[in-house]
Scaffold this motif. Structure first.
Motif, mmCIF file in Angstrom:
data_model
loop_
_atom_site.group_PDB
_atom_site.id
_atom_site.type_symbol
_atom_site.label_atom_id
_atom_site.label_comp_id
_atom_site.label_asym_id
_atom_site.label_seq_id
_atom_site.Cartn_x
_atom_site.Cartn_y
_atom_site.Cartn_z
ATOM 1 N N GLY A 1 16.733 -67.754 61.708
ATOM 2 C CA GLY A 1 16.036 -67.195 60.659
ATOM 3 C C GLY A 1 14.569 -66.644 60.231
ATOM 4 N N TRP A 2 13.833 -67.987 60.970
ATOM 5 C CA TRP A 2 12.555 -68.298 60.817
ATOM 6 C C TRP A 2 12.029 -67.122 61.718
ATOM 7 N N GLY A 3 11.960 -66.584 62.905
ATOM 8 C CA GLY A 3 11.171 -65.359 63.288
ATOM 9 C C GLY A 3 11.711 -64.379 62.654
ATOM 10 N N GLN A 4 12.979 -64.049 62.628
ATOM 11 C CA GLN A 4 12.768 -62.639 61.439
ATOM 12 C C GLN A 4 12.006 -63.195 60.668
ATOM 13 N N ASN B 1 8.775 -60.272 59.485
ATOM 14 C CA ASN B 1 8.245 -59.780 58.281
ATOM 15 C C ASN B 1 6.448 -60.018 57.923
ATOM 16 N N GLN B 2 6.258 -61.427 58.108
ATOM 17 C CA GLN B 2 5.124 -61.913 57.527
ATOM 18 C C GLN B 2 3.900 -61.123 58.543
ATOM 19 N N LEU B 3 3.917 -60.918 59.422
ATOM 20 C CA LEU B 3 3.256 -59.708 60.852
ATOM 21 C C LEU B 3 3.699 -58.351 60.034
ATOM 22 N N LEU B 4 4.821 -57.808 59.741
ATOM 23 C CA LEU B 4 5.065 -56.906 59.602
ATOM 24 C C LEU B 4 3.939 -56.001 58.743
#
Length: 237
Positions: free
Chosen positions: A78-81, A85-88
């Motif tokens: 879940g850390w990758g998701q 989200n932060q990148l977006l």
């Protein structure tokens, strides 16, 4: 007499000068000639070193983000998701777009909740399967050691064959749950990688498609009808 003396004196002087000149010539001939030693001149190496041209190495930001998302998802599911989200959010802020943050955050948290919800459900299923497996295993071992007897009163309705079958079913369920753990773990890694790459996938606003009804000619139709309804798909790049 005087003239004779002068002539004799001049003759003697002339002879002396001639002998002196002859001696100097012989002396010069006897001396070895000076050989000029030519020193080898070392060739000065020319500066042929090519200057390294400053080449700018292209770095694919999508590939870098994908690797970071995979690494984070492998450490903590879940850390990758959350990273995507932060990148977006950063991408939208750079464009000055404030809309979509709420729904994007909700979507991301929903995926993270689904991941841990799946792990939780699998954990409960594994615990239940192992518990029932041990119950039927103990009953099967007791009946094998004591023919005609039953240890667990709740299993009186089960025959010996049913007990063995139930034991095998719960054991297989436990193995399926373990396999499902790896499946969910791998799925969330793949999802994080794909989402990270798509964050940097530039889609032009000119890309569009149009779907409209149309009529095509079909000579294979019977009764003289050569037209058939169809859908026309138009893509614009």
């Amino acid at each position: 007499m005087l003239n004779n003396r002068i002539l004799i004196t001049l003759s003697l002087v002339f002879v002396f000068i001639a002998n002196l000149a002859s001696a100097q010539v012989q002396d010069t001939l006897l001396k070895p000639t000076d050989t000029i030693k030519t020193a080898l001149i070392k060739a000065v190496p020319m500066d042929t070193a090519r200057k390294k041209t400053d080449t700018v190495k292209y770095i694919n930001p999508g590939k870098v983000a994908g690797r970071k998302a995979v690494f984070r998802s492998m450490l903590i599911p879940g850390w990758g998701q959350l990273y995507n989200n932060q990148l977006l959010n950063d991408k939208l802020n750079a464009k000055g777009e404030k809309t979509g943050h709420f729904w994007q955050r909700t979507y991301t948290l929903g995926k993270v909740g689904l991941i841990y919800g799946g792990f939780g459900a699998l954990t409960l299923s594994y615990i239940e399967s192992r518990k029932n497996y041990k119950i039927f295993l103990t009953e099967a071992q007791f009946r094998a050691a004591n023919p005609g007897k039953q240890q667990n009163e709740d299993l009186k309705r089960y025959g010996n064959t049913n007990v063995l079958d139930a034991q095998a079913i719960y054991k297989r369920n436990s193995q399926i749950v373990i396999f499902s753990y790896f499946a969910v773990y791998a799925a969330q890694i793949i999802d994080a990688y794909v989402a990270a790459r798509l964050n940097f996938f530039d889609v032009d606003d000119k890309l569009s498609f149009n779907l409209s009804p149309a009529i095509i000619n079909n000579p294979d139709f019977m009764y003289g009808f050569n037209h058939a309804p169809a859908l026309k798909l138009s893509l614009r790049f």
